[in-house]
Motif scaffolding. Structure first.
Motif, short mmCIF file in Angstrom:
data_model
loop_
_atom_site.label_atom_id
_atom_site.label_comp_id
_atom_site.label_asym_id
_atom_site.label_seq_id
_atom_site.Cartn_x
_atom_site.Cartn_y
_atom_site.Cartn_z
N PRO A 78 100.99 29.39 52.92
CA PRO A 78 101.16 30.87 52.35
C PRO A 78 101.54 31.67 53.51
CG PRO A 78 99.20 29.58 51.86
CD PRO A 78 99.80 28.78 52.62
N GLN A 79 101.31 31.56 54.68
CA GLN A 79 101.66 32.35 55.77
C GLN A 79 103.15 32.30 55.76
OE1 GLN A 79 99.56 34.43 56.57
NE2 GLN A 79 97.93 33.20 55.55
N SER A 80 103.71 31.23 55.65
CA SER A 80 105.21 31.30 55.52
C SER A 80 105.83 31.97 54.34
CB SER A 80 105.60 29.62 55.59
OG SER A 80 107.05 29.38 55.42
N GLY A 81 105.20 31.65 53.27
CA GLY A 81 105.74 32.23 52.10
C GLY A 81 105.67 33.87 52.25
N LYS A 82 104.65 34.47 52.84
CA LYS A 82 104.53 35.79 53.22
C LYS A 82 105.87 36.45 54.04
CE LYS A 82 100.47 37.50 53.19
NZ LYS A 82 98.94 37.90 53.66
N LEU A 83 105.82 35.55 55.15
CA LEU A 83 106.74 35.84 56.13
C LEU A 83 108.51 36.07 55.50
CD1 LEU A 83 105.69 34.16 59.25
CD2 LEU A 83 105.60 36.51 58.72
N ALA A 84 108.26 35.22 54.58
CA ALA A 84 109.74 34.96 53.82
C ALA A 84 110.02 36.05 52.99
CB ALA A 84 109.87 33.60 53.17
N ASP A 85 108.86 36.37 52.33
CA ASP A 85 108.97 37.66 51.48
C ASP A 85 109.20 38.83 52.23
OD1 ASP A 85 108.60 36.73 48.78
OD2 ASP A 85 106.38 36.72 49.33
N ARG A 86 108.89 39.20 53.43
CA ARG A 86 109.06 40.28 54.22
C ARG A 86 110.23 40.31 55.16
NH1 ARG A 86 102.59 41.80 55.77
NH2 ARG A 86 101.93 42.00 53.67
N HIS A 87 110.75 39.02 55.77
CA HIS A 87 111.54 39.11 56.70
C HIS A 87 112.80 38.42 56.40
CE1 HIS A 87 108.58 41.06 59.43
NE2 HIS A 87 107.82 40.04 59.24
N GLY A 88 112.69 37.49 55.30
CA GLY A 88 113.78 36.98 54.74
C GLY A 88 113.72 35.15 55.03
N ILE A 121 96.29 13.20 65.93
CA ILE A 121 95.94 14.39 65.22
C ILE A 121 96.68 15.58 65.64
CG2 ILE A 121 93.97 15.86 64.92
CD1 ILE A 121 92.20 13.51 64.45
N ALA A 122 96.72 15.73 67.11
CA ALA A 122 97.33 16.81 67.65
C ALA A 122 98.75 16.86 67.26
CB ALA A 122 97.30 16.65 69.56
N ALA A 123 99.53 15.97 67.03
CA ALA A 123 101.02 15.76 66.70
C ALA A 123 100.89 16.26 65.21
CB ALA A 123 101.57 14.43 67.03
N ALA A 124 100.07 15.67 64.22
CA ALA A 124 99.96 16.02 62.82
C ALA A 124 99.96 17.46 62.56
CB ALA A 124 98.63 15.18 62.31
N VAL A 125 99.18 18.19 63.43
CA VAL A 125 99.03 19.73 63.14
C VAL A 125 100.33 20.53 63.24
CG1 VAL A 125 98.22 21.95 63.91
CG2 VAL A 125 96.85 19.91 64.02
N PRO A 126 101.28 20.51 64.07
CA PRO A 126 102.32 21.10 63.74
C PRO A 126 103.17 20.47 62.86
CG PRO A 126 102.41 19.84 65.76
CD PRO A 126 101.10 19.96 65.58
N THR A 127 103.15 19.01 62.71
CA THR A 127 104.08 18.47 61.60
C THR A 127 103.70 18.97 60.31
OG1 THR A 127 104.13 16.40 63.07
CG2 THR A 127 104.72 16.27 60.58
N GLY A 128 102.49 19.14 59.89
CA GLY A 128 102.07 19.66 58.72
C GLY A 128 102.42 21.16 58.50
N ALA A 129 102.03 21.90 59.60
CA ALA A 129 102.39 23.51 59.59
C ALA A 129 103.80 23.83 59.38
CB ALA A 129 101.95 23.92 60.86
N SER A 130 104.63 23.22 59.91
CA SER A 130 106.09 23.36 59.71
C SER A 130 106.91 22.97 58.58
CB SER A 130 106.56 23.00 61.24
OG SER A 130 106.57 21.49 61.09
N VAL A 131 106.28 22.31 57.61
CA VAL A 131 106.91 21.71 56.33
C VAL A 131 107.46 22.84 55.74
CG1 VAL A 131 106.69 20.81 54.17
CG2 VAL A 131 105.45 20.04 56.16
N SER A 241 97.18 40.08 49.45
CA SER A 241 97.55 38.70 49.32
C SER A 241 97.49 38.21 48.15
CB SER A 241 96.34 37.95 50.09
OG SER A 241 96.78 36.57 50.00
N ALA A 242 98.63 37.49 47.63
CA ALA A 242 98.68 36.88 46.23
C ALA A 242 97.47 36.08 45.89
CB ALA A 242 99.74 35.83 46.23
N LEU A 243 96.68 35.76 46.85
CA LEU A 243 95.25 35.07 46.50
C LEU A 243 94.07 35.94 46.14
CD1 LEU A 243 94.28 32.13 46.58
CD2 LEU A 243 93.38 32.36 48.78
#
Length: 452
Positions: A78-88, A121-131, A241-243
């Motif tokens: 959702p944070q990625s979506g919000k940033l895309a709405d505001r900054h492209g 687990i440490a590597a899984a966090v940025p893997t998921g966050a950056s999808v 927030s849309a939520l």
């Protein structure tokens, strides 16, 4: 953008169909790379489960790491979506896909090196966050290409969908829903085939490569991106927030349940195939399940619905819960494949109507964020289901893992039924006309039907 709108508006005598939609100037420039870049959502979880099941021998551990990836995706989407709405979109996508490729490569290397759980687990966090959240971005591009001002963006407290809606917007919504389902047909089957037939790590490697190439190509199509000026000028209509929109929260719960079906089925089918001594059977069974999604998605865009999206959501969700209640008792591959097909046939209508309702519940300035809350909910439900199903498969076998989809959908169904009034846009009664594309069997185009 005005020229694009005028050039894609069908003449009065012409029916607004898929063929005309795909002639929208610039459409193919974002559709093709977008299709490649949205595969990670369907490939990531199963690729991690298959790789870590191979390197650790435990569904539970594999499910835990996959769950961390899903939770991270759900929290950051959702944070990625919000940033895309505001900054492209490009400003978010380019660094995102680079980070995702690097994180997925690190996770692969750590798994093959038999690294400890904390490192995985440490590597899984940025893997998921950056999808990358490409699906919501594609939907936003359709709205911009067809005239964003004409979208039925009844904000909370507003007047609901506008009567001047572009005739191809409903067609675009149906097309994107079918594309989502096609992603879930191709992605898991491709990941499973590569991981079981080539190398256990090849599914995750292919996922990272598709993300990188598709994401960069998609980000490069700047001419079709939603214009920032209009969104910023409309800031007063945007909720914090849309939520914060009650209907979005109800739909998020429903999508959590759908995610539990995806995650539970992925692990349970893998365990089922292993128990029967046929690892390759997993790809076939999941392919049947995903094919059900695809067939139902196509049908939803071809049927002249006479019921409201809300009623279709309730009906399909009830049917999905009923099918999930029987999965655990099936002992053989053939009947399990039949039930998997039925489950897939129920999922697509629930997802399609959910996305359709969101378009009328939130303003255009928050639409990408709203879509990402739903996709994030699917990821969160999938993560929880993968964890639970992995533990149950390790301790009690595949039959126990098949109970996870029921545990996820049953409470979600109760929530949606009890709060169904929240998913009707304010100012729009359940009897209001709803545009839905329907198939013309003579020329393959679509026409608009009214639903009650």
């Amino acid at each position: 953008m005005a020229s694009a709108v005028s050039s894609t508006t069908p003449p009065p005598a012409q029916r607004a169909g898929y063929r005309h939609l795909l002639r929208t100037p610039g459409a193919w420039t974002f559709l093709l790379p977008g299709f490649a870049a949205r595969q990670p959502f369907a490939m990531l979880t199963i690729s991690i489960v298959l790789l870590l099941r191979h390197t650790t021998g435990s569904y539970g551990l594999a499910g835990a790491v996959a769950a961390v990836t899903g939770v991270s995706m759900a929290l950051f989407a959702p944070q990625s979506g919000k940033l895309a709405d505001r900054h492209g979109q490009s400003a978010v996508l380019v660094p995102g896909v680079l980070l995702h490729a690097a994180a997925a490569a690190l996770l692969t290397a750590l798994a093959l090196a038999h690294a400890p759980l904390w490192a995985l687990i440490a590597a899984a966090v940025p893997t998921g966050a950056s999808v990358p959240q490409v699906g919501p971005m594609v939907r936003a591009r359709w709205a911009a290409a067809l005239g964003d001002g004409a979208v039925g963006d009844g904000a909370p407290g507003g007047s609901g969908p506008r009567s001047g809606r572009h005739p191809l917007l409903a067609t675009a919504a149906a097309f994107e829903s079918v594309t989502d389902e096609l992603t879930f047909v191709i992605g898991p089957v491709l990941a499973t085939g590569l991981s079981t037939g080539v190398h256990p790590a090849s599914g995750l490697i292919a996922e990272a490569a598709l993300t990188l190439v598709g994401g960069l190509l998609f980000a490069a199509q700047r001419r079709t991106a939603p214009p920032l000026g209009a969104a910023r000028a409309d800031t007063r209509k945007r909720p914090a927030s849309a939520l914060s929109v009650p209907g979005v929260r109800v739909l998020a719960v429903a999508f959590l349940g759908v995610g539990s079906v995806f995650g539970g089925m992925q692990v349970a089918l893998t365990a089922f195939a292993q128990e029967h001594g046929q690892p390759g059977l997993n790809g076939v069974l999941y392919g049947v399940f995903a094919a059900g999604n695809m067939l139902a998605g196509v049908a939803c865009g071809a049927i002249a619905w006479r019921t409201s999206p809300r009623r279709r959501l309730l009906t399909s969700y009830a049917a999905l819960t009923l099918v999930c209640a029987t999965l655990w008792a099936v002992p053989a591959p053939l009947p399990l494949g039949g039930l998997g097909l039925l489950a897939g046939l129920c999922i697509a209508p629930a997802l399609i109507t959910g996305y359709t309702l969101v378009e009328a519940l939130v303003p255009a300035t928050s639409r990408t964020e709203a879509f990402t809350w739903l996709t994030g909910s699917v990821a969160l439900g999938q993560a929880a289901a993968v964890t639970a199903a992995g533990q149950l498969a390790d301790g009690f076998g595949a039959s126990a893992a098949f109970t996870v989809p029921l545990v996820g959908t049953a409470p979600a169904l109760l929530t949606v039924v009890s709060l169904r009034a929240r998913i009707t846009p304010r100012g729009v009664s359940t009897a209001v006309r709803h545009e839905q594309p329907t198939a013309d069997t003579h020329n393959g185009s679509l026409q608009t039907a009214d639903t009650a």
